[in-house]
Design an enzyme around this catalytic site. Sequence first.
Site, PDB file in Angstrom:
ATOM      1  N   ASP A 167      -9.223  -2.300 -11.098  1.00 54.75           N
ATOM      2  CA  ASP A 167      -9.527  -1.531  -9.895  1.00 54.75           C
ATOM      3  C   ASP A 167     -10.267  -2.393  -8.873  1.00 54.75           C
ATOM      4  O   ASP A 167     -10.007  -2.316  -7.664  1.00 54.75           O
ATOM      5  CB  ASP A 167     -10.375  -0.313 -10.274  1.00 54.75           C
ATOM      6  CG  ASP A 167     -10.577   0.633  -9.103  1.00 54.75           C
ATOM      7  OD1 ASP A 167      -9.647   0.797  -8.288  1.00 54.75           O
ATOM      8  OD2 ASP A 167     -11.666   1.220  -8.991  1.00 54.75           O
ATOM      9  N   LYS A 213      -0.646   4.096   3.118  1.00 54.57           N
ATOM     10  CA  LYS A 213      -0.584   3.839   1.681  1.00 54.57           C
ATOM     11  C   LYS A 213      -0.245   2.373   1.392  1.00 54.57           C
ATOM     12  O   LYS A 213       0.640   1.804   2.025  1.00 54.57           O
ATOM     13  CB  LYS A 213       0.465   4.738   1.020  1.00 54.57           C
ATOM     14  CG  LYS A 213       0.147   6.230   1.115  1.00 54.57           C
ATOM     15  CD  LYS A 213       1.231   7.063   0.453  1.00 54.57           C
ATOM     16  CE  LYS A 213       0.914   8.558   0.531  1.00 54.57           C
ATOM     17  NZ  LYS A 213       1.963   9.384  -0.122  1.00 54.57           N
TER      18      LYS A 213
END
Length: 248
Positions: A167, A213
């Site tokens: 992440d 996105k």
Amino acid sequence: MARSLARLVKGFQSITALPAVAAPACASLRSASLRTMAVPLPFSSKPRDFSLPNVSWGPEMLRLYEFYNNLCERETEGAEKRRGPWQRLPSYNRSLKYATGGVYLSKIIQSKARLFTRNMRNPGAAFEYVLFVNKEEQRCVCILQAGHLLEGPPGHVHGGAIATMIDTVTGTHASQLCEPVMTANLNINYRSPIPLGSTVLIESTLDRKEGKKTYISCKVTSTDGSKLHTEATALFVSISISHLLLGG
């Protein structure tokens, strides 16, 4: 607390104001340096860059650091050094924190807040890593040395620690492409365990961008690329600072 802090600062100022026993020239230089300081002496004006080598780095970590660091410079025909395609990203142990509703967190919490991957005082104890980004190839590479506090299965790195680093790497990569962003989805497949204390490569690649996105693929491999430890896909959504301030 404000009065206590004021007395503390006043005390340090009185210490620095004591007469110097050195020669007048030294005293003059000392006074000039004090006038240029922006903060009291006990506090450092320069944050520590945690992406630089320290005593805990093993030979493989150092070797890969030197390899990618050398790619950050490009030598021309005239033997001049110019910026190369890769860039090392500095890493610090804290960032500005906001609470929902546009209100700052309390000063006490702010002073103690630390980034999760940079909150260990002992070098090499947990997440020891450095990131390099290549904007031309839209790639990001992280060299990770997993410390002894990241144990999950006996002798191996905890799956949550691996997810944290994926992440971190993919999020940093996405923020280099269209900052700021927040994680919308993280899909991870664990292929083989990572031995505790080993050094691995985490490679992040841009798949595509669709409006706000950003889709990114990531893989964690041994340093020679012979073993795939983990692979993942991530989706990040561009946000505005007001989104954080308002908590919406």
